[in-house]
Enzyme design. Structure first.
Site, mmCIF file in Angstrom:
data_model
loop_
_atom_site.group_PDB
_atom_site.id
_atom_site.type_symbol
_atom_site.label_atom_id
_atom_site.label_comp_id
_atom_site.label_asym_id
_atom_site.label_seq_id
_atom_site.Cartn_x
_atom_site.Cartn_y
_atom_site.Cartn_z
ATOM 1 N N GLU A 286 -25.474 -20.259 -50.849
ATOM 2 C CA GLU A 286 -24.406 -20.420 -51.836
ATOM 3 C C GLU A 286 -24.727 -21.502 -52.864
ATOM 4 O OE1 GLU A 286 -23.883 -23.543 -48.985
ATOM 5 O OE2 GLU A 286 -24.144 -21.403 -48.703
ATOM 6 N N ASP A 328 -47.467 -16.759 -86.173
ATOM 7 C CA ASP A 328 -47.993 -16.693 -87.532
ATOM 8 C C ASP A 328 -49.004 -17.820 -87.720
ATOM 9 O OD1 ASP A 328 -48.387 -15.936 -90.109
ATOM 10 O OD2 ASP A 328 -46.427 -16.548 -90.855
#
Length: 843
Positions: A286, A328
């Site tokens: 949990e 790029d």
């Protein structure tokens, strides 16, 4: 679709609202969001933590215990559940607050006129009646009417599906009336020439618009169903979901087995039920959502310190899993400080006429200005006072050029600037040094091409400049006018390589990330830059060559190519899809309008702070510093984050699962429950406390060396290899407690509680590293919390709480035995771990 003017009182001027009017409207119509997020009260957020089915079952069981007379047990169970839920809530809430603060740093803003003054405001603060200034690269923040426009083109594909930009312009209708060519109410507003819509992006030009519908009232907001669909799960989210399903199946099997055995042995039904539920809680990790949330948010904060803002925390893990980065060239491999170095004519000589034409084009261009335009305008001031602009054909990424139609005295001239190959293809003449137009024959074409290649080989980025005179009555500039041009020359720019780029690419490669350059620039310039940076060129593919390849052929080529040159936006997208089809996790770094589709397609979209709004909106991360080395640090942070999440998962699937399996199996031969439900819950709570500092733990260098992915097979094999060792020592403890200490129920449960806590918690120091544990340094806080929890478990039987918890003091001899058991267990787990990783590597 509702009429755009509905419910809006238009102001009589175009200078916007006052701050008071805007505040009143914001109060009335709400923030400009498609689905305003409901900020629940903190108390309500805390109560929602109790919706976990296991928590609800425990609370019901606690109530049943109280009704049946066990008020003390009911109170302690309630307190333990409350503490566990509170721990999870506090950590998750703090993580959420930190993530929200980071998100605010990259919120999209708009340029708004308020009180007649131009300023930047968050898009969420805009209201109907606001006057907004838009330019190329902006997102339209709400549905609006165009008041003024200058070559204003928008892409509204998100609403219409039409991929091509459409021109929008102001109309001459009087205030409050429809224009003659505006659509009538109830007709298709999307085709109206003076209306723009939320979610559209500005491709070129500029405009002043007045907002008339915001938030959920917009056309985009009315498409509620499609917008409410969840975004596709990331690899990290899919992995956690699969892990959850694995644990759920194991939990269900063990709980049903335990419940059936206890019922068959005719043990008290309520006690058996509580035991089964507590066992389920012990098996369920949990704490995983909290560990994931805190670890990712901590990673986001650490990346913020590295000047990387994370918009979507799960993207951190995706960054760590990334094995290909497409980027790029400009600003990444180079300094992005572009200078105009030369302006040469067809003979290669510097010619002021070439500069004058380039300056005219850049000066009057109103669309998407690039750094090249800035470099032209900054190079040398040219007197353009005698010229006036008639029209413009804006730049687009298919034509790769921009044309302006200008007039002076009794002459009209179309000036064209763009990619040299495309401009030259449209020329029939060239301009000699005297300014005369000469027919462009094959010999001249060859000389010009050789000049272009020479400039590229010297590292220059080049634009072609051309012109043609048109008739004085030629009213507009259209694409078809870009023909029979006179070639004037080249504008040559230099963008110096970035010193750190070569080091960053080599550093990325050493960590298993291949960097591929995807650029619209030509291959000669790109090769020159890579050579200067010492970046090896594995293969080159141009946009022209790529256009001839089908998708299968492209998938075969992308592995061996690392320079993709002269590619358009659609081709960038194809490259990313081909890499993903080969099984790569792909990152994409871009900052322009044309990069938005690729940022969306990539597994990890990365933009920069100075990028256009469209790019920042599509990206999952924003670099405040355009530097690959910063991104390299981000990759390591992503792997560090994933490594700490995996530590918790490996703990939960080995020692924790082994202990719970032992507990279930013990019900077969013990005449009593091996541990009370309350003790199981306490065990689980203390274990959770020991793991709270796990997100801060150090990660070994070898775990950062390569991309890491979710592998359920690996987790399952680890569980089956290490889990049985935990169960083996549990059964040995059972035997020794009964044979050596003749332990009855209370002492048996106490002894096993202490032993299980010690082994379950201390094994983290073995499991957290692939190395010898003595050669890997854990984070000090992890050491502190782990030892504190073990000491607390050993001290509990001697406290005033012991009777309420079902504990009894243990004899000193037990602790001597405990030291031997824990040491033997850790050595055994270390041997098993080394065997597992050795066979894992061989496999």
């Amino acid at each position: 679709m509702a009429n755009l003017d509905q419910g809006v009182t238009r102001p009589q001027n175009t200078n916007g609202l006052s701050s008071r009017e805007a505040a009143e409207r914001l109060e009335r119509v709400g923030p400009n969001r498609l689905k305003p997020s409901l900020q629940r009260a903190v108390a309500l957020q805390f109560l929602l933590q109790f919706k976990n089915p296991l928590v609800l079952v425990l609370l019901v069981a606690s109530g049943v215990s109280a009704v049946t007379g066990d008020a003390g047990g009911a109170l302690i169970i309630g307190l333990i559940v409350l503490m566990s839920v509170t721990l999870d809530f506090v950590q998750s809430y703090r993580a959420g607050q930190a993530a929200d603060r980071l998100a605010l740093q990259v919120a999209v803003t708009a340029t708004v006129l308020r009180d007649g003054v131009r300023g930047e405001l968050p898009v969420a603060d805009l209201v109907p009646g606001d006057v907004v200034l838009l330019s190329a690269g902006d997102l339209v923040p709400a549905d609006a009417r165009v008041l003024q426009a200058d070559d204003f083109f928008v892409n509204q594909a998100q609403l219409t599906g039409e991929p091509y930009p459409v021109e929008k312009r102001a109309t001459d209708a009087p205030q409050g009336q429809s224009s003659p060519d505006a659509v009538a109410p109830g007709a298709d507003e999307l085709s109206a020439p003076d209306l723009v819509f939320m979610g559209s992006s500005v491709v070129s030009g500029s405009a002043r618009v007045r907002l008339e519908r915001t938030g959920s009232s917009t056309a985009l907001g009315q498409i509620a169903v499609s917008l409410s669909l969840p975004t596709p799960a990331t690899a990290f989210e899919v992995g956690t979901r699969r892990f959850g399903l694995l644990i759920m199946r194991l939990t269900l099997l063990l709980v049903l087995f335990t419940l059936l055995v206890n019922v068959a042995l005719q043990r008290p039904l309520l006690e058996s039920f509580l035991f089964a539920v507590a066992l389920a809680v012990g098996l369920t990790p949990e704490l995983l959502p909290m560990v994931v949330s805190v670890t990712l948010t901590r990673g986001a904060l650490r990346m913020a310190a590295l000047n990387v803002i994370v918009k979507r925390p799960s993207a951190i893990q995706d960054l760590g899993a990334m094995d290909v980065l497409c980027t790029d060239k400009t600003g990444t491999l180079t300094e992005a400080r572009i200078r105009l170095e030369r302006h040469v004519d067809a003979t290669g000589a510097d010619n002021p006429q070439v500069l004058a034409l380039a300056y005219l084009n850049s000066y009057f261009e109103s669309g998407l200005k690039s750094p090249l335009d800035d470099a032209i305008l900054a190079h040398e001031e040219v007197d353009v006072s005698g010229w006036s602009k008639i029209d413009e054909v804006p730049f687009d990424f298919e034509r790769r050029r921009v044309s302006v139609l200008v007039e002076r005295a009794a002459a009209r001239r179309l000036v064209v600037k763009g990619a040299p190959e495309d401009v030259l293809r449209l020329c029939t003449h060239y301009q000699d040094p005297t300014g005369e137009a000469v027919a462009l024959d094959a010999a001249a074409q060859a000389r010009i091409n050789a000049l272009f290649d020479s400039l590229g080989n010297d590292g220059f980025r080049v634009l072609g400049i051309a012109w043609r005179d048109v008739a004085l009555d030629h009213p507009h500039a259209v694409v078809s006018d870009e023909s029979a041009l006179v070639f004037a020359g080249f504008a040559a720019f230099l963008d110096p390589p970035k010193a750190s780029a070569g080091q960053a690419i080599h550093a990325m490669a050493s960590k298993g990330v291949a960097v591929k350059i995807v650029t619209g620039d030509n291959e000669r310039v790109t090769r020159h830059v890579c050579t200067q940076l010492g970046v090896p060129i594995e293969g080159v593919l141009t946009g022209t060559e790529l256009a001839t390849l089908n998708d299968d052929a492209l998938r075969a080529r992308v592995e061996s190519v690392n320079l993709f040159c002269r590619v358009n936006p659609a081709q960038k997208n194809r490259i990313i899809l081909a890499l993903k089809a080969r099984g790569h996790v792909v990152g994409y770094l871009g900052d322009g309008i044309n990069d938005a589709p690729s940022l969306h397609t990539a597994d990890v979209g990365i933009s920069v702070d100075g990028a256009v709004d469209v790019a920042k909106q599509a990206a999952a991360m924003i670099l405040l510093e355009h530097d690959l080395m910063v991104l390299h640090q981000g990759v390591l942070e992503g792997r560090r984050t994933f490594g700490n999440v995996m530590k918790y998962i490996m703990m939960a699937t080995s020692s924790n699962f082994g202990n719970m399996f032992s507990m279930a199996a013990a019900t077969l031969f013990l005449p009593f429950l091996p541990m009370l439900p309350l003790q199981i819950l306490l065990n689980n709570l203390l274990y959770d406390v020991s793991e709270l500092t796990l997100p801060m733990d150090n990660v070994d260098e070898e775990d950062l060396a390569q991309p890491r992915h979710w592998d359920m097979g690996f987790i399952r094999r680890f569980m089956l290899s290490i889990g049985p060792i935990s169960s083996l020592f549990d059964f040995l403890t059972f035997y020794l407690l009964i044979r050596l200490f003749e332990a009855q129920e209370s002492m048996f449960r106490t002894g096993w509680f202490v032993e299980s806590m010690a082994t379950q918690v201390l094994v983290i120091f073995v499991i957290r590293t692939r190395r010898n544990p003595l050669r890997s340094r854990p984070q000090p806080w992890l050491i502190l919390t782990s030892l504190a929890v073990v000491l607390t478990a050993m001290a509990l039987p001697f406290t005033l709480l012991a009777p309420y918890l079902g504990f009894t003091p243990l004899p000193p001899a037990f602790f001597g035995l405990l030291v031997v058991l824990v040491a033997s267990y850790l050595v055994m787990v270390e041997k098993g771990k080394q065997w597992f990783y050795r066979h894992q590597t061989e496999a």
